[in-house]
Motif scaffolding. Sequence first.
Motif, mmCIF file in Angstrom:
data_model
loop_
_atom_site.group_PDB
_atom_site.id
_atom_site.type_symbol
_atom_site.label_atom_id
_atom_site.label_comp_id
_atom_site.label_asym_id
_atom_site.label_seq_id
_atom_site.Cartn_x
_atom_site.Cartn_y
_atom_site.Cartn_z
ATOM 1 N N VAL A 299 51.120 6.537 -8.972
ATOM 2 C CA VAL A 299 50.030 5.968 -8.176
ATOM 3 C C VAL A 299 48.732 5.912 -8.968
ATOM 4 N N GLU A 300 48.501 6.905 -9.791
ATOM 5 C CA GLU A 300 47.282 6.917 -10.601
ATOM 6 C C GLU A 300 47.235 5.709 -11.530
ATOM 7 N N GLN A 301 48.354 5.394 -12.148
ATOM 8 C CA GLN A 301 48.428 4.234 -13.028
ATOM 9 C C GLN A 301 48.281 2.939 -12.236
ATOM 10 N N GLN A 302 48.871 2.911 -11.043
ATOM 11 C CA GLN A 302 48.780 1.733 -10.182
ATOM 12 C C GLN A 302 47.336 1.441 -9.803
ATOM 13 N N LYS A 303 46.590 2.463 -9.403
ATOM 14 C CA LYS A 303 45.198 2.271 -9.001
ATOM 15 C C LYS A 303 44.330 1.855 -10.179
ATOM 16 N N LYS A 304 44.714 2.308 -11.365
ATOM 17 C CA LYS A 304 43.935 1.982 -12.555
ATOM 18 C C LYS A 304 44.150 0.541 -12.991
ATOM 19 N N ILE A 305 45.378 0.036 -12.835
ATOM 20 C CA ILE A 305 45.709 -1.278 -13.383
ATOM 21 C C ILE A 305 45.365 -2.438 -12.470
ATOM 22 N N TRP B 4 56.959 -3.932 -6.550
ATOM 23 C CA TRP B 4 56.812 -2.572 -7.060
ATOM 24 C C TRP B 4 57.319 -1.560 -6.043
ATOM 25 N N VAL B 5 58.103 -0.615 -6.502
ATOM 26 C CA VAL B 5 58.619 0.446 -5.638
ATOM 27 C C VAL B 5 57.703 1.654 -5.753
ATOM 28 N N GLY C 106 59.014 5.367 -1.731
ATOM 29 C CA GLY C 106 60.078 4.380 -1.908
ATOM 30 C C GLY C 106 59.829 3.036 -1.271
ATOM 31 N N GLY C 107 58.660 2.845 -0.663
ATOM 32 C CA GLY C 107 58.349 1.565 -0.054
ATOM 33 C C GLY C 107 58.064 0.499 -1.104
ATOM 34 N N ILE C 108 58.285 -0.756 -0.736
ATOM 35 C CA ILE C 108 58.069 -1.861 -1.667
ATOM 36 C C ILE C 108 56.707 -2.495 -1.415
ATOM 37 N N ILE C 109 55.942 -2.669 -2.481
ATOM 38 C CA ILE C 109 54.659 -3.353 -2.420
ATOM 39 C C ILE C 109 54.750 -4.633 -3.253
ATOM 40 N N ASN C 110 54.553 -5.778 -2.588
ATOM 41 C CA ASN C 110 54.473 -7.050 -3.299
ATOM 42 C C ASN C 110 53.019 -7.285 -3.680
ATOM 43 N N SER C 111 52.783 -7.763 -4.878
ATOM 44 C CA SER C 111 51.420 -7.981 -5.340
ATOM 45 C C SER C 111 51.369 -9.248 -6.193
ATOM 46 N N PHE C 112 50.166 -9.772 -6.422
ATOM 47 C CA PHE C 112 50.057 -11.033 -7.170
ATOM 48 C C PHE C 112 48.760 -11.092 -7.956
ATOM 49 N N SER C 113 48.729 -12.021 -8.902
ATOM 50 C CA SER C 113 47.555 -12.288 -9.722
ATOM 51 C C SER C 113 47.338 -13.791 -9.777
ATOM 52 N N ILE C 114 46.091 -14.248 -9.608
ATOM 53 C CA ILE C 114 45.773 -15.668 -9.703
ATOM 54 C C ILE C 114 45.690 -16.071 -11.175
ATOM 55 N N VAL C 115 46.351 -17.160 -11.515
ATOM 56 C CA VAL C 115 46.346 -17.652 -12.885
ATOM 57 C C VAL C 115 45.114 -18.531 -13.104
ATOM 58 N N THR C 116 44.409 -18.297 -14.195
ATOM 59 C CA THR C 116 43.212 -19.080 -14.501
ATOM 60 C C THR C 116 43.401 -19.904 -15.768
ATOM 61 N N THR C 117 42.592 -20.944 -15.885
ATOM 62 C CA THR C 117 42.626 -21.811 -17.054
ATOM 63 C C THR C 117 41.196 -22.167 -17.432
ATOM 64 N N VAL C 118 41.023 -22.964 -18.474
ATOM 65 C CA VAL C 118 39.685 -23.354 -18.920
ATOM 66 C C VAL C 118 39.026 -24.244 -17.857
ATOM 67 N N GLY C 119 37.792 -23.936 -17.516
ATOM 68 C CA GLY C 119 37.071 -24.736 -16.538
ATOM 69 C C GLY C 119 36.723 -26.110 -17.079
ATOM 70 N N ASN C 120 36.895 -27.130 -16.249
ATOM 71 C CA ASN C 120 36.543 -28.480 -16.686
ATOM 72 C C ASN C 120 35.749 -29.188 -15.602
ATOM 73 N N GLY C 121 35.181 -30.332 -15.943
ATOM 74 C CA GLY C 121 34.444 -31.112 -14.969
ATOM 75 C C GLY C 121 33.356 -30.300 -14.290
ATOM 76 N N MET C 122 33.344 -30.331 -12.975
ATOM 77 C CA MET C 122 32.357 -29.614 -12.192
ATOM 78 C C MET C 122 32.395 -28.117 -12.462
ATOM 79 N N MET C 123 33.597 -27.556 -12.613
ATOM 80 C CA MET C 123 33.729 -26.118 -12.815
ATOM 81 C C MET C 123 33.158 -25.668 -14.155
ATOM 82 N N ALA C 124 33.165 -26.548 -15.140
ATOM 83 C CA ALA C 124 32.585 -26.197 -16.435
ATOM 84 C C ALA C 124 31.074 -25.994 -16.307
#
Length: 257
Positions: free
Chosen positions: A77-83, A149-150, A155-173
């Motif tokens: 859990v310590e590693q989980q909270k850190k990452i 992740w278990v 022993g419970g399962i935790i589903n988690s996700f990360s948003i993928v980013t790319t180079v900003g273009n147009g308005m976002m740049a």
Amino acid sequence: MCYDVKTSLEAQLKRAKKSQDLKAIEEIVEKLGSLTDLPLHHASGFSHPEVLVYTNEDPFYPIVATWGLIPHWVNNVEQQKKIWNSTLNARVETIFDIPAFRDAANEKRCIFYVDGFYEHHHFDNNTYPFFIQRKNNEPLALAALWSKWVHPEHGGIINSFSIVTTVGNGMMAKIHNNPKLKEPRMPLMLSEDMEEQWLSSHADFEKELTALLNTDNNLELQAHTVGKLRGKNYAGNIASISEEVVYTELKTEEFNF
């Protein structure tokens, strides 16, 4: 980067509705809706909200997942909270190289639907939050990676996700001009055709990704400034948080196309 979003259950049902299975949609609302933190008029990834994502394992029936990817190899859990504060976003250029994302990039890709997202613009030593959404007000499909992740203690399962980013273009740049970063960033936004490519189960997806990134997503965006999302003037997770607030020192017309 992308650390702040607006999303609703209605937006997150978009993909499920493509199947036109009304019974499945009702089941999602009844069984999963109450397990999420929706609606999120504004949520920071650092609060690790529970939302719905659609995975490559079942593209039309979502799972509940927490924002902040926990790699399957985390063993306490310590590693989980850190990452998980450092895995809110994943740079698309390095997802096949970084250990936290490598397995997910190859095997566990997903889509996170939002009504829009927030980014901060730097001007004259101040920051100004913008809300970005599609011009047609349809939900945005954000490319993401997920993990199962278990929990080592119960022993419970935790589903988690990360948003993928790319180079900003147009308005976002123009909007995302953080002086601490080498380049502007934005979430990888997917058109409907790109959604299917992203969720494909092909073995050598790394090669396909190059073609996907070179595809014109044809998404028209609009943006406006909003009230502060940090500090004592932050209004919180309320419906009006995404409403326009004008800062006279900014020429906001420069940020729209």
